[in-house]
Design a protein around this motif. Structure first.
Motif, PDB file in Angstrom:
ATOM      1  N   ILE A 147     -12.061 -45.345  10.620  1.00  0.00           N
ATOM      2  CA  ILE A 147     -10.839 -45.318  10.524  1.00  0.00           C
ATOM      3  C   ILE A 147     -10.142 -44.028  11.054  1.00  0.00           C
ATOM      4  O   ILE A 147     -10.405 -43.056  10.233  1.00  0.00           O
ATOM      5  CB  ILE A 147     -10.294 -45.763   9.332  1.00  0.00           C
ATOM      6  N   GLU A 199      -7.022 -42.327  11.906  1.00  0.00           N
ATOM      7  CA  GLU A 199      -5.390 -42.821  11.609  1.00  0.00           C
ATOM      8  C   GLU A 199      -4.743 -41.513  10.945  1.00  0.00           C
ATOM      9  O   GLU A 199      -5.394 -40.899   9.790  1.00  0.00           O
ATOM     10  CB  GLU A 199      -5.375 -43.924  10.519  1.00  0.00           C
ATOM     11  N   GLU A 244      -1.795 -41.012   6.130  1.00  0.00           N
ATOM     12  CA  GLU A 244      -2.515 -41.062   4.874  1.00  0.00           C
ATOM     13  C   GLU A 244      -2.495 -42.344   4.058  1.00  0.00           C
ATOM     14  O   GLU A 244      -3.538 -43.005   3.689  1.00  0.00           O
ATOM     15  CB  GLU A 244      -2.219 -39.933   3.880  1.00  0.00           C
ATOM     16  N   ARG A 304      -4.339 -44.980   6.045  1.00  0.00           N
ATOM     17  CA  ARG A 304      -5.867 -44.680   6.229  1.00  0.00           C
ATOM     18  C   ARG A 304      -6.369 -45.138   4.732  1.00  0.00           C
ATOM     19  O   ARG A 304      -7.637 -45.527   4.737  1.00  0.00           O
ATOM     20  CB  ARG A 304      -5.813 -43.111   6.540  1.00  0.00           C
ATOM     21  N   SER A 333      -9.206 -48.255   4.027  1.00  0.00           N
ATOM     22  CA  SER A 333     -10.381 -47.654   3.449  1.00  0.00           C
ATOM     23  C   SER A 333     -10.833 -48.605   2.339  1.00  0.00           C
ATOM     24  O   SER A 333     -11.906 -49.060   2.326  1.00  0.00           O
ATOM     25  CB  SER A 333     -10.426 -46.444   3.323  1.00  0.00           C
ATOM     26  N   SER A 375     -13.275 -42.159   7.323  1.00  0.00           N
ATOM     27  CA  SER A 375     -11.877 -42.000   7.775  1.00  0.00           C
ATOM     28  C   SER A 375     -11.481 -40.615   8.061  1.00  0.00           C
ATOM     29  O   SER A 375     -11.976 -39.775   7.425  1.00  0.00           O
ATOM     30  CB  SER A 375     -10.933 -42.601   6.671  1.00  0.00           C
ATOM     31  N   GLU A 386      -8.097 -38.143  10.148  1.00  0.00           N
ATOM     32  CA  GLU A 386      -6.756 -38.116  10.593  1.00  0.00           C
ATOM     33  C   GLU A 386      -6.602 -37.520  11.866  1.00  0.00           C
ATOM     34  O   GLU A 386      -5.706 -37.669  12.418  1.00  0.00           O
ATOM     35  CB  GLU A 386      -5.996 -37.381   9.506  1.00  0.00           C
TER      36      GLU A 386
END
Length: 112
Positions: A11, A13, A16, A19, A23, A35, A37
């Protein structure tokens, strides 16, 4: 090397809350979830791990998602990339699909 029976989902993204929520949902469904960012971090993961599916935000703080998508496919042409965006535009959707996106989803979306 240990081979997992469960698919690995990446992921990428920057939001937060989104994400973490994704998750949690996909971990409960049996995915091995990674995951990040930032786009650069997503590319590094694809370089070092076998990723089956990626949920990729188009607007990341360090890179344009389309560039991340192209880089991912240069590393592993089999990775399935689903582009997710809160800024839907036909031109962008077409560009994503031409770059190899499996699908294009607009935010907000239903988790089903």
């Amino acid at each position: 090397m240990k081979v997992s029976m469960f698919p690995t989902l990446l992921i990428a993204e920057d939001d937060e809350v989104i994400r973490k929520t994704l998750s949690e949902v996909f971990t409960k469904k049996g995915f091995n979830v990674l995951s990040v960012e930032k786009g650069g971090s997503a590319i590094k993961i694809v370089q070092t791990k076998k990723v089956d599916i990626t949920l990729l935000d188009l607007r990341l703080p360090d890179m344009n998602g389309l560039n991340v998508l192209k880089s991912m496919h240069e590393i592993d042409e089999d990775v399935i990339v689903i582009v997710v965006t809160a800024y839907p535009e036909i031109k962008t959707a077409i560009s994503a699909m031409k770059a190899g996106a499996y699908d294009y989803i607009n935010k907000p979306f239903e988790l089903d």
